[in-house]
Design an enzyme around this catalytic site. Sequence first.
Site, mmCIF file in Angstrom:
data_model
loop_
_atom_site.group_PDB
_atom_site.id
_atom_site.type_symbol
_atom_site.label_atom_id
_atom_site.label_comp_id
_atom_site.label_asym_id
_atom_site.label_seq_id
_atom_site.Cartn_x
_atom_site.Cartn_y
_atom_site.Cartn_z
ATOM 1 N N ARG A 116 0.885 -1.180 0.000
ATOM 2 C CA ARG A 116 0.000 0.000 0.000
ATOM 3 C C ARG A 116 0.912 1.217 0.000
ATOM 4 N NH1 ARG A 116 -5.281 1.129 3.637
ATOM 5 N NH2 ARG A 116 -6.104 -0.030 1.870
ATOM 6 N N HIS A 172 -7.475 1.429 -6.410
ATOM 7 C CA HIS A 172 -7.670 0.483 -5.305
ATOM 8 C C HIS A 172 -8.320 -0.785 -5.899
ATOM 9 C CE1 HIS A 172 -7.926 -1.016 -1.377
ATOM 10 N NE2 HIS A 172 -8.787 -0.178 -0.808
ATOM 11 N N ASP A 194 -17.275 7.304 -0.677
ATOM 12 C CA ASP A 194 -15.980 7.113 -0.006
ATOM 13 C C ASP A 194 -15.635 8.434 0.679
ATOM 14 O OD1 ASP A 194 -13.435 6.250 0.756
ATOM 15 O OD2 ASP A 194 -12.563 6.420 -1.245
ATOM 16 N N CYS A 242 -16.375 1.723 0.796
ATOM 17 C CA CYS A 242 -15.180 0.883 0.973
ATOM 18 C C CYS A 242 -14.723 0.851 2.424
ATOM 19 C CB CYS A 242 -14.058 1.374 0.064
ATOM 20 S SG CYS A 242 -13.592 3.088 0.394
ATOM 21 N N ARG A 250 -13.821 -8.533 1.171
ATOM 22 C CA ARG A 250 -12.399 -8.279 0.895
ATOM 23 C C ARG A 250 -11.608 -9.571 1.113
ATOM 24 N NH1 ARG A 250 -10.142 -3.185 1.108
ATOM 25 N NH2 ARG A 250 -8.322 -4.301 0.330
HETATM 26 N N1 CP Z 1 -11.250 -0.321 2.352
HETATM 27 C C1 CP Z 1 -9.976 -0.398 2.768
HETATM 28 O O1 CP Z 1 -9.025 -0.545 1.986
HETATM 29 O O2 CP Z 1 -9.834 -0.376 4.124
HETATM 30 P P1 CP Z 1 -8.453 -0.227 4.899
HETATM 31 O O3 CP Z 1 -7.892 1.119 4.568
HETATM 32 O O4 CP Z 1 -8.805 -0.375 6.353
HETATM 33 O O5 CP Z 1 -7.535 -1.325 4.433
HETATM 34 N N1 NVA Z 2 -9.947 6.838 -0.831
HETATM 35 C C1 NVA Z 2 -9.574 6.301 0.453
HETATM 36 C C2 NVA Z 2 -9.798 4.815 0.479
HETATM 37 C C3 NVA Z 2 -9.521 4.164 1.794
HETATM 38 C C4 NVA Z 2 -9.686 2.690 1.751
HETATM 39 C C5 NVA Z 2 -8.108 6.632 0.725
HETATM 40 O O1 NVA Z 2 -7.294 6.542 -0.190
HETATM 41 O O2 NVA Z 2 -7.816 6.997 1.859
#
Ligand code: CP
Ligand code: NVA
Length: 309
Positions: free
Chosen positions: A103, A130, A225, A265, A293
């Site tokens: 990530r 994502h 989101d 999400c 997920r």
């Molecule tokens: N939706 C999602 O990716 O959640 P996290 O940021 O908790 O991994």
């Molecule tokens: N758009 C959000 C998604 C989190 C899962 C972010 O990037 O923080």
Amino acid sequence: MVRHFLNLTDYSADDIRRLLQLARQLKKVWSSGGNRPILKGKTLGMVFQKPSLRTRVSFEMGMRHLGGDALYISPNEVGLGRRESVADVSRVLSGYVDGIMARVFAHEQILELARHSRVPVINGLSDDVHPCQAMADMLTLMERFTEVRGRTVAFIGDGNNTAVSLMQICAKLGVDFAIASPDGYALPEKAVAAARKDAEAAGSRIRMVREPDQAALAADVLYTDAWVSMGQEEEAGKREKAFAGYQVNAALMKKAKPDAVVLHCLPAHRGKEITDDVMDGPQSLVFPEAENRLHAQKAILADLLAPGA
Ligand code: CP
Ligand code: NVA
């Protein structure tokens, strides 16, 4: 050549359908009490530059379910691109583990990891996309609607990473996609142009509108989101002003089809992009979506680390 899971643009509609089918199969096996140890002896290194609940835990549990193991590597340990170059981290890490999930902030970093890795790399969210989330979203919609082709997903809010991947998966699978965003927060044009080609081939449409009502009208799915994504904390004040009104609430739900469902999400900012009554209401699939997920991740892991098993 090593296969990766970096962006849905790299996957064909058939690949995505096959992965979703695998996720459904793995979920069925899991819910009847068993998991085949198809990843026995395999390990996953999980590099995080940003916080996570769902991504971290679902990948770690996914590996364990399938007989493998996962290692969480925190942002401070690796210092991706700061303590050591992304390329060198990748060269070293791929000698220790069978797969890497990362990530990151800059999407370029996940591409750089993949370029230098001897093992599959999975994108667990970058600033741009994502893809793992979109797989779980589509799995949730397939469970609900059986046939997703011809349905309409309406995204309310920021044209961010989550929205881009959701648009891409909808386009590939022939699902209509509409997004309502305020001025300055639309989806990136390049991503839209590419997705429009897929949508055209699949017989579906992508619409970009200004008002939430225009997107929500007669939709089968309302999706939202955060207004402020990870890494944008300094813009919080400006963003909260721009997104006021871009909320999934009971009034907006009335515009959608009576049996429409709601997705997010997560993490959610209750009272901002979504209200409690909607999130906890009968049309919300937010928590089954989060659970999915796990199943989507398992399919991606099985496909990359034990193809054909
Ligand atoms: N939706 C999602 O990716 O959640 P996290 O940021 O908790 O991994
Ligand atoms: N758009 C959000 C998604 C989190 C899962 C972010 O990037 O923080």
